[in-house]
Design an enzyme around this catalytic site. Structure first.
Site, PDB file in Angstrom:
ATOM      1  N   ILE A  13      10.241 -15.756  10.179  1.00  0.00           N
ATOM      2  CA  ILE A  13      10.249 -17.158   9.719  1.00  0.00           C
ATOM      3  C   ILE A  13       8.884 -17.440   9.108  1.00  0.00           C
ATOM      4  CG2 ILE A  13      10.225 -19.578  10.542  1.00  0.00           C
ATOM      5  CD1 ILE A  13      13.035 -18.348  10.637  1.00  0.00           C
ATOM      6  N   HIS A  14       8.867 -17.925   7.870  1.00  0.00           N
ATOM      7  CA  HIS A  14       7.549 -18.263   7.310  1.00  0.00           C
ATOM      8  C   HIS A  14       7.585 -19.411   6.303  1.00  0.00           C
ATOM      9  CE1 HIS A  14       8.978 -15.847   3.923  1.00  0.00           C
ATOM     10  NE2 HIS A  14       8.083 -16.488   3.198  1.00  0.00           N
ATOM     11  N   ARG A  15       8.760 -19.857   5.916  1.00  0.00           N
ATOM     12  CA  ARG A  15       8.802 -20.892   4.877  1.00  0.00           C
ATOM     13  C   ARG A  15       8.140 -22.173   5.386  1.00  0.00           C
ATOM     14  NH1 ARG A  15      12.595 -19.433   0.977  1.00  0.00           N
ATOM     15  NH2 ARG A  15      11.665 -21.149  -0.178  1.00  0.00           N
TER      16      ARG A  15
END
Ligand code: UD1
Ligand code: UDP
Length: 353
Positions: free
Chosen positions: A203-205
């Site tokens: 997860i990085h957005r």
């Protein structure tokens, strides 16, 4: 020999550039410019080493900053590089601030731009990457679309000349990586993982990390999975977890972001993948691993249409509903080409430059 300046800056761009630069260098004098958008050893150097990408000729060392400062910093420094190098073409990848900055300054200096991964759309201009894609495509002279959908998106915006459907260079990179990964990494043994016995998460957005409620919901949902969740974290996500002292449930194995060989081994042996990454969504599809994408939309619609990828909201209930749903995995197509996208792209460039 004519000169091409290739501009990369973020993790997925190193991976995408690897197969293309290999071919470009057979025919052109390539100057590889690293903007410095990503700079940690495990976000940058590891990919150059594992994928045999030549050391960048120039690093602009722009580092992390606000969108305006980062984009402007790259424009300012790249202008001088382009003045000195006088390339016949600037090659950019994907949809990051490095992509936007390079295409803006090249276009302003009347240097042709080739956009690899053109035509992707989420149809939501509140997403930073969408702004970067739309502007880059408008400014590009040559547009290399990875999918038929991407070509259609460009056509509907009136962008029809010099649009080429070539397949996805990320798939080229994946095929290359898989040849070496098995013999180069023992990550499954080190982490004591059994093939198909765990879920892989990334997860990085900004939409899922800068909004703390969303990140907390995602971690809470992963904590209710009835299997181990291997979670290599992007530094952006780590920052939010650390600064909020977010508790990590016991079944989640949190670790720093891993190298490419390690990651594609983790992907290809996972039972399921949970992600908000564009690259990971389509690698999951290509590797035939069911995927949950935690984002309202995707530009990789083929993965959803064929049933391998389902979109979930950043709420615990939505993620768990999707996790517990049945996937129909009977359809699988070669939407992303045949692994020769890089060669096709360079062959087209040769016709023009
Ligand atoms: C960027 C791209 C995104 C892409 C992603 C790939 C933009 C607008 N976004 O997002 O489209 O999916 O790269 O991973 O360009 N950081 C470090 N070390 C690093 C790099 C980043 O600590 O080596 C931290 C910094 O705190 C930084 C934050 O991560 O502020 C975000 O980095 P940034 O490059 O701005 O955006 P990404 O989220 O990585
Ligand atoms: N990746 C990696 N190590 C990790 C996480 C991802 O090598 O710990 C690779 C992954 O295989 C894919 C790419 O990074 O090829 C995706 O990059 P990212 O998710 O950062 O960006 P996006 O594709 O969303 O722009």
């Amino acid at each position: 020999m004519k000169k091409i300046v290739t501009v990369v800056g973020a993790r997925p761009q190193f991976i995408k550039a690897a197969p293309v630069s290999r071919v470009i260098r057979d025919f052109y004098d390539e100057v590889l410019v690293h903007t410095g958008q990503h700079y940690d050893q495990n976000m940058s150097e590891v990919f150059f080493r594992q994928l045999n990408i030549p050391h960048p000729d120039i690093n602009l060392n722009v580092g992390s900053a606000s969108h305006g400062e980062q984009t402007a910093g790259i424009i300012l420094k790249l202008e001088k590089v382009l003045q000195d190098e006088k390339p016949s073409l600037v090659v950019v990848y994907g949809d990051t601030n490095s992509t936007l900055a390079a295409s803006v300054i090249a276009a302003k200096m009347l240097i042709p731009v080739a956009h690899i991964e053109a035509g992707l759309r989420n149809f939501d201009m509140s997403i930073q990457e969408e702004i970067n894609r739309v502007v880059t495509d408008k400014l590009s002279t040559y547009l290399f679309a990875p999918t038929k959908t991407a070509v259609k998106n460009l056509t509907s915006e009136g962008i029809v000349s010099n649009v080429f459907h070539t397949g996805d260079v990320m798939y080229d990179a994946l095929l290359y990586g898989l040849q070496c990964a098995q013999s180069c990494s023992d990550i499954l043994i080190r982490l004591n993982l059994v093939s198909r016995g765990y879920c892989l998460a990334t997860i990085h957005r900004a939409e899922n990390t800068d909004n703390y409620d969303n990140l907390r919901n995602i971690i809470a949902a992963l904590g209710q999975f009835d299997e181990r969740v291997v979670f290599p974290i992007h530094p952006r996500t780590k920052k939010v977890i650390d600064s909020n002292n977010l508790d990590i449930p016991d079944n989640i194995l949190l670790m720093p972001a891993v190298g490419y060989f390690e990651f594609i081994l983790l992907e290809s042996n996972a039972r399921m993948i949970v992600t908000d990454s564009g690259g990971v969504q389509r690698e999951a599809y290509c590797l035939k691993v069911p995927c949950i994408t935690i984002f309202p939309t995707t530009s990789w619609v083929e993965t959803v249409e064929d049933g391998w990828n389902k979109l979930a909201q950043a709420s615990t209930a939505s993620i768990l509903d999707t996790y517990n749903s049945t996937y129909d995995l009977s359809r699988h197509n070669s939407h992303f080409g045949n692994g020769n996208a890089a060669l096709e792209i360079v062959n087209i460039i040769k016709e023009y430059i």
